[in-house]
Design a protein around this motif. Structure first.
Motif, PDB file in Angstrom:
ATOM      1  N   TRP A  78     -47.684  25.068  31.925  1.00 31.81           N
ATOM      2  CA  TRP A  78     -46.609  25.114  30.937  1.00 31.81           C
ATOM      3  C   TRP A  78     -45.396  24.289  31.359  1.00 31.81           C
ATOM      4  CZ3 TRP A  78     -46.437  31.035  29.418  1.00 31.81           C
ATOM      5  CH2 TRP A  78     -47.626  31.354  28.745  1.00 31.81           C
ATOM      6  N   GLN A  79     -45.493  23.593  32.510  1.00 30.46           N
ATOM      7  CA  GLN A  79     -44.394  22.771  33.030  1.00 30.46           C
ATOM      8  C   GLN A  79     -43.101  23.588  33.145  1.00 30.46           C
ATOM      9  OE1 GLN A  79     -44.281  19.282  30.468  1.00 30.46           O
ATOM     10  NE2 GLN A  79     -45.893  18.302  31.646  1.00 30.46           N
ATOM     11  N   MET A  80     -43.228  24.741  33.793  1.00 28.48           N
ATOM     12  CA  MET A  80     -42.101  25.642  33.991  1.00 28.48           C
ATOM     13  C   MET A  80     -41.757  25.722  35.468  1.00 28.48           C
ATOM     14  SD  MET A  80     -43.353  28.680  31.420  1.00 28.48           S
ATOM     15  CE  MET A  80     -41.948  29.752  31.804  1.00 28.48           C
ATOM     16  N   ALA A  81     -40.530  26.090  35.751  1.00 29.73           N
ATOM     17  CA  ALA A  81     -40.084  26.246  37.134  1.00 29.73           C
ATOM     18  C   ALA A  81     -40.756  27.468  37.755  1.00 29.73           C
ATOM     19  CB  ALA A  81     -38.573  26.404  37.181  1.00 29.73           C
ATOM     20  N   VAL A  82     -41.001  27.393  39.053  1.00 25.08           N
ATOM     21  CA  VAL A  82     -41.471  28.554  39.817  1.00 25.08           C
ATOM     22  C   VAL A  82     -40.269  29.441  40.077  1.00 25.08           C
ATOM     23  CG1 VAL A  82     -42.462  29.307  41.997  1.00 25.08           C
ATOM     24  CG2 VAL A  82     -43.353  27.263  40.866  1.00 25.08           C
ATOM     25  N   ALA A  83     -40.269  30.644  39.492  1.00 23.10           N
ATOM     26  CA  ALA A  83     -39.073  31.484  39.594  1.00 23.10           C
ATOM     27  C   ALA A  83     -39.364  32.907  39.133  1.00 23.10           C
ATOM     28  CB  ALA A  83     -37.945  30.898  38.743  1.00 23.10           C
ATOM     29  N   TRP A  84     -38.559  33.828  39.648  1.00 21.83           N
ATOM     30  CA  TRP A  84     -38.543  35.203  39.152  1.00 21.83           C
ATOM     31  C   TRP A  84     -37.599  35.269  37.957  1.00 21.83           C
ATOM     32  CZ3 TRP A  84     -41.645  39.118  40.032  1.00 21.83           C
ATOM     33  CH2 TRP A  84     -42.405  39.134  41.217  1.00 21.83           C
ATOM     34  N   THR A  85     -38.023  35.958  36.912  1.00 19.94           N
ATOM     35  CA  THR A  85     -37.231  36.054  35.688  1.00 19.94           C
ATOM     36  C   THR A  85     -37.202  37.494  35.186  1.00 19.94           C
ATOM     37  OG1 THR A  85     -37.883  33.814  35.046  1.00 19.94           O
ATOM     38  CG2 THR A  85     -36.985  35.223  33.319  1.00 19.94           C
ATOM     39  N   PRO A  86     -36.000  38.021  34.874  1.00 19.83           N
ATOM     40  CA  PRO A  86     -35.934  39.342  34.230  1.00 19.83           C
ATOM     41  C   PRO A  86     -36.119  39.204  32.728  1.00 19.83           C
ATOM     42  CG  PRO A  86     -33.713  38.532  34.606  1.00 19.83           C
ATOM     43  CD  PRO A  86     -34.657  37.481  35.147  1.00 19.83           C
ATOM     44  N   TYR A  87     -36.762  40.190  32.137  1.00 19.18           N
ATOM     45  CA  TYR A  87     -36.929  40.240  30.684  1.00 19.18           C
ATOM     46  C   TYR A  87     -36.177  41.446  30.132  1.00 19.18           C
ATOM     47  CZ  TYR A  87     -40.288  36.466  30.477  1.00 19.18           C
ATOM     48  OH  TYR A  87     -40.868  35.228  30.531  1.00 19.18           O
ATOM     49  N   PHE A  88     -35.516  41.234  28.977  1.00 18.97           N
ATOM     50  CA  PHE A  88     -34.755  42.281  28.316  1.00 18.97           C
ATOM     51  C   PHE A  88     -35.436  42.667  27.011  1.00 18.97           C
ATOM     52  CE2 PHE A  88     -31.794  40.094  31.033  1.00 18.97           C
ATOM     53  CZ  PHE A  88     -30.952  41.087  31.514  1.00 18.97           C
ATOM     54  N   ALA A  89     -35.444  43.957  26.713  1.00 21.91           N
ATOM     55  CA  ALA A  89     -36.021  44.456  25.473  1.00 21.91           C
ATOM     56  C   ALA A  89     -35.101  44.127  24.297  1.00 21.91           C
ATOM     57  CB  ALA A  89     -36.226  45.970  25.561  1.00 21.91           C
ATOM     58  N   VAL A  90     -35.692  43.659  23.206  1.00 22.79           N
ATOM     59  CA  VAL A  90     -34.915  43.370  21.998  1.00 22.79           C
ATOM     60  C   VAL A  90     -35.636  43.929  20.784  1.00 22.79           C
ATOM     61  CG1 VAL A  90     -33.853  41.281  22.936  1.00 22.79           C
ATOM     62  CG2 VAL A  90     -36.004  41.100  21.658  1.00 22.79           C
ATOM     63  N   ARG A  91     -34.865  44.156  19.724  1.00 25.99           N
ATOM     64  CA  ARG A  91     -35.462  44.639  18.484  1.00 25.99           C
ATOM     65  C   ARG A  91     -36.051  43.492  17.676  1.00 25.99           C
ATOM     66  NH1 ARG A  91     -30.643  48.672  16.636  1.00 25.99           N
ATOM     67  NH2 ARG A  91     -29.422  46.867  17.271  1.00 25.99           N
ATOM     68  N   SER A  92     -35.488  42.302  17.820  1.00 25.03           N
ATOM     69  CA  SER A  92     -36.005  41.133  17.109  1.00 25.03           C
ATOM     70  C   SER A  92     -35.865  39.904  17.992  1.00 25.03           C
ATOM     71  CB  SER A  92     -35.238  40.914  15.795  1.00 25.03           C
ATOM     72  OG  SER A  92     -35.550  39.639  15.235  1.00 25.03           O
ATOM     73  N   ALA A  93     -36.987  39.308  18.368  1.00 30.45           N
ATOM     74  CA  ALA A  93     -36.948  38.100  19.191  1.00 30.45           C
ATOM     75  C   ALA A  93     -36.286  36.955  18.426  1.00 30.45           C
ATOM     76  CB  ALA A  93     -38.371  37.716  19.605  1.00 30.45           C
ATOM     77  N   ASP A  94     -36.571  36.862  17.134  1.00 32.21           N
ATOM     78  CA  ASP A  94     -35.978  35.792  16.335  1.00 32.21           C
ATOM     79  C   ASP A  94     -34.458  35.903  16.303  1.00 32.21           C
ATOM     80  OD1 ASP A  94     -38.390  34.515  15.610  1.00 32.21           O
ATOM     81  OD2 ASP A  94     -38.725  35.982  14.026  1.00 32.21           O
ATOM     82  N   ASP A  95     -33.950  37.116  16.097  1.00 35.27           N
ATOM     83  CA  ASP A  95     -32.499  37.311  16.050  1.00 35.27           C
ATOM     84  C   ASP A  95     -31.862  36.979  17.392  1.00 35.27           C
ATOM     85  OD1 ASP A  95     -32.730  38.086  13.436  1.00 35.27           O
ATOM     86  OD2 ASP A  95     -32.435  40.239  13.814  1.00 35.27           O
ATOM     87  N   ALA A  96     -32.498  37.426  18.488  1.00 33.84           N
ATOM     88  CA  ALA A  96     -31.941  37.180  19.818  1.00 33.84           C
ATOM     89  C   ALA A  96     -31.895  35.680  20.121  1.00 33.84           C
ATOM     90  CB  ALA A  96     -32.753  37.913  20.882  1.00 33.84           C
TER      91      ALA A  96
END
Length: 267
Positions: A78-96
């Motif tokens: 996916w050509q992404m950086a090697v890294a730790w990432t936190p994920y946050f819960a949302v009610r709408s991904a589109d809105d966020a």
């Protein structure tokens, strides 16, 4: 990002991102090689592994049988950086995602569908990377939350400005029932969900610093029994020690991802 399989209906209550919106709901490592990553973190943190629903490139890390984190071996693909990432819960991904764009943040990936939900990888306006998740949380999420094996800290240019950005994107301190509470304590921002401290935001990072450990970033901490043993194991298995104190050490894994180990008594 939800790596795991949802619980079949009728066997147990499934926790949704809608009920814990705004709170950190998972941490995930983007890596190049799943097997090498398993070997490193198994040696350093004693983790075991189980398959994840998303396929061979994904794993769930376990500590004493309980889920700790997700591993996604997709950095090269996916050509992404090697890294730790936190994920946050949302009610709408589109809105966020729309809110991030409106506030001069960056959308790196998504929203994309990853059944049973949707995810996006984003960056705030100072460049710190984070993710969002809309949908059912992984099977043992309540166990993860109660055990708190991982916690996160944002090192950023201005903690108060960052709190406004994330508050507007993630509905912190809003009028919505169940939202996360934001408190200003001792010069830092403290985020609480259901009364528990779930994240901290600290000022002092430099946007243009040549050292990435000084630039704005979310730091993922893992609680351990023996910080010294973790630092020795990291060096023996191809990692490095960026800084070390008696109760905490900042480490870099074999692939370059940065994380912190913190003594349980200091949590």
């Amino acid at each position: 990002m939800n790596h795991d399989t949802p619980i079949p209906s009728g066997t147990k209550d499934v926790v949704s991102s809608h009920s814990v919106f705004g709170a950190p709901c998972w941490v995930s490592l983007t890596s190049r090689d799943v097997k090498a990553t398993e070997e490193f973190y198994g040696a350093v943190l004693g983790w075991q592994w189980r398959p994840a629903k998303l396929g061979d490139r994904f794993r769930i890390a376990l500590a004493d049988g309980s889920p700790v984190a997700g591993i996604a071996g997709v950095a090269t693909m996916w050509q992404m950086a090697v890294a730790w990432t936190p994920y946050f819960a949302v009610r709408s991904a589109d809105d966020a995602v729309a809110r991030v764009q409106e506030r001069m943040g960056t959308v790196a990936v998504g929203p994309i569908s990853l059944p049973p939900g949707r995810a996006a990888l984003l960056a705030d306006r100072d460049g710190a990377t984070f993710g969002i998740w809309e949908g059912d949380l992984f099977t043992d999420w309540e166990t993860w939350r109660n055990a708190q094996p991982a916690f996160i800290t944002l090192h950023t240019r201005d903690a108060f400005d960052a709190a406004i950005f994330y508050g507007e994107v993630l509905d912190w301190a809003s009028e919505s029932p169940g939202c996360c509470e934001v408190h200003y304590e001792g010069g830092e921002v403290v985020l609480r969900s259901r009364g528990d401290v779930v994240a901290r935001i600290e000022s002092g990072a430099l946007e243009a610093a040549p050292d990435p450990t000084i630039r704005p970033h979310w730091q993922v901490h893992f609680t351990v029994d023996d910080v010294e043993a973790c630092t020795r194991a990291a060096e023996l298995h191809g990692g490095s020690v960026l800084s070390k104190g008696s109760d905490e050490a900042v480490l870099r894994d074999h692939d370059g991802a940065q994380f912190t180990v913190t003594s349980r008594r200091e949590r």
